[in-house]
Enzyme design. Structure first.
Site, PDB file in Angstrom:
ATOM      1  N   ASP A  41       0.744  -1.139  -0.050  1.00  0.00           N
ATOM      2  CA  ASP A  41       0.063  -0.066   0.055  1.00  0.00           C
ATOM      3  C   ASP A  41       1.073   1.144  -0.118  1.00  0.00           C
ATOM      4  O   ASP A  41       0.605   2.348  -0.583  1.00  0.00           O
ATOM      5  CB  ASP A  41      -0.861   0.012   1.366  1.00  0.00           C
ATOM      6  CG  ASP A  41      -2.148  -0.906   1.047  1.00  0.00           C
ATOM      7  OD1 ASP A  41      -2.214  -1.282  -0.144  1.00  0.00           O
ATOM      8  OD2 ASP A  41      -2.712  -1.097   1.956  1.00  0.00           O
ATOM      9  N   GLY A  42       2.007   1.166   0.736  1.00  0.00           N
ATOM     10  CA  GLY A  42       2.999   2.369   0.515  1.00  0.00           C
ATOM     11  C   GLY A  42       3.360   2.837  -0.620  1.00  0.00           C
ATOM     12  O   GLY A  42       3.358   4.132  -1.200  1.00  0.00           O
ATOM     13  N   GLU A 112      -5.215  10.378   3.976  1.00  0.00           N
ATOM     14  CA  GLU A 112      -5.746  11.352   5.239  1.00  0.00           C
ATOM     15  C   GLU A 112      -4.700  12.573   5.337  1.00  0.00           C
ATOM     16  O   GLU A 112      -3.544  12.595   4.982  1.00  0.00           O
ATOM     17  CB  GLU A 112      -5.503  10.903   6.453  1.00  0.00           C
ATOM     18  CG  GLU A 112      -4.322  10.406   7.195  1.00  0.00           C
ATOM     19  CD  GLU A 112      -3.489   9.219   6.501  1.00  0.00           C
ATOM     20  OE1 GLU A 112      -2.273   9.305   6.493  1.00  0.00           O
ATOM     21  OE2 GLU A 112      -4.214   8.175   6.494  1.00  0.00           O
ATOM     22  N   ALA A 149     -11.007   5.749   1.002  1.00  0.00           N
ATOM     23  CA  ALA A 149      -9.585   4.962   0.557  1.00  0.00           C
ATOM     24  C   ALA A 149      -8.687   4.934   1.882  1.00  0.00           C
ATOM     25  O   ALA A 149      -8.225   4.064   2.197  1.00  0.00           O
ATOM     26  CB  ALA A 149      -9.186   5.291  -0.396  1.00  0.00           C
TER      27      ALA A 149
END
Length: 252
Positions: A41-42, A112, A149
């Site tokens: 994901d990173g 975020e 997400a």
């Protein structure tokens, strides 16, 4: 279909990319119809930021740790999988942070925007929604605003709600709130803007972070959904992002 294949330099991703390039004709990212990203994901987050202005869909395959935003790795039938994949469009958050020295810094965030205390002293933050103060003073480690997400990332670790895709909502989640002690955050329509004002910023310094971009010593942060920016992710039909978020809420 012209595909580009990129990979994280960590773990097994680089070797997997070598295997795919030996089986499929790859082109540079500037010429691609689809970008295939290998990693976790990173790396997907990094890829979304890198190619944000290129408007090319991204098909991720997990060769990392978490892989929430990734499909399962398989080296067979890649072109057919991409052709049958479901497209999901994300709009990032736009953060405009004003530092104590008056400098204004703007970044986009896929997951975020978070405000975090810089020292041992708790942060004090005033929260306004569409110009109306809703919380005069939040005392704690900070606060974050998460997209659907990103709701399963830092937001979930901070006990924020998981937001289904297509809900047009944002999560406003406190980080280790001391006062008000019982406040658990709020769900906001994605159409609103959020203003976070740091109280006594010199005494209680706060950083603003949009995904991986940090701005230190801020006094005011303005957050809104960037409707003018679209990010397109491709998912196998049986492993859609919406289904993953749904499944996450029922895991023990």
């Amino acid at each position: 279909m012209k595909i580009a294949i990129i990979a994280s330099e960590f773990g097994e991703a680089a070797q997997a990319a070598k295997v795919l390039r030996s089986r499929y004709k790859a082109v540079p990212t500037s010429e691609a119809d689809v970008i295939v990203a290998l990693g976790g994901d990173g790396f997907m987050l990094q890829t979304l930021h890198t190619y944000m202005g290129q408007n090319v869909p991204i098909f991720g395959m997990n060769k990392g740790t978490v892989g929430f935003l990734m499909n399962e790795y398989q080296d067979d039938d890649l072109i057919a999988r991409i052709g049958q994949a479901e497209r999901f469009t994300l709009h990032p958050l736009r953060m405009r942070a004003t530092r104590c020295d008056g400098e204004i810094v703007e970044y986009l965030a896929v997951n975020e925007v978070s405000l975090l205390r810089e020292t041992r002293q708790a942060a004090k933050i005033r929260i306004a929604i569409d110009g109306k103060v809703r919380l005069p003073e939040l005392v704690g480690d900070g606060v974050l605003v998460a997209t659907p997400a990103g709701s399963t990332a830092y937001n979930l670790s901070a006990h924020g709600p998981i937001i289904p895709m297509g809900a047009d909502l944002l999560a406003l989640t406190p980080l280790s709130a001391f006062r008000p002690r019982r406040w658990r955050g709020a769900l906001l329509p994605s159409s609103v803007n959020v203003e976070l004002t740091v109280i006594h910023p010199q005494k209680r310094p706060v950083s603003a972070v949009a995904d991986m971009h940090e701005v230190r010593d801020v006094r005011h942060v303005f957050i809104e959904e960037a409707r003018d920016v679209s990010l397109n992710l491709l998912f196998d039909a049986e492993h859609s992002l919406a289904e993953r978020i749904f499944t996450e809420q029922f895991e023990s």
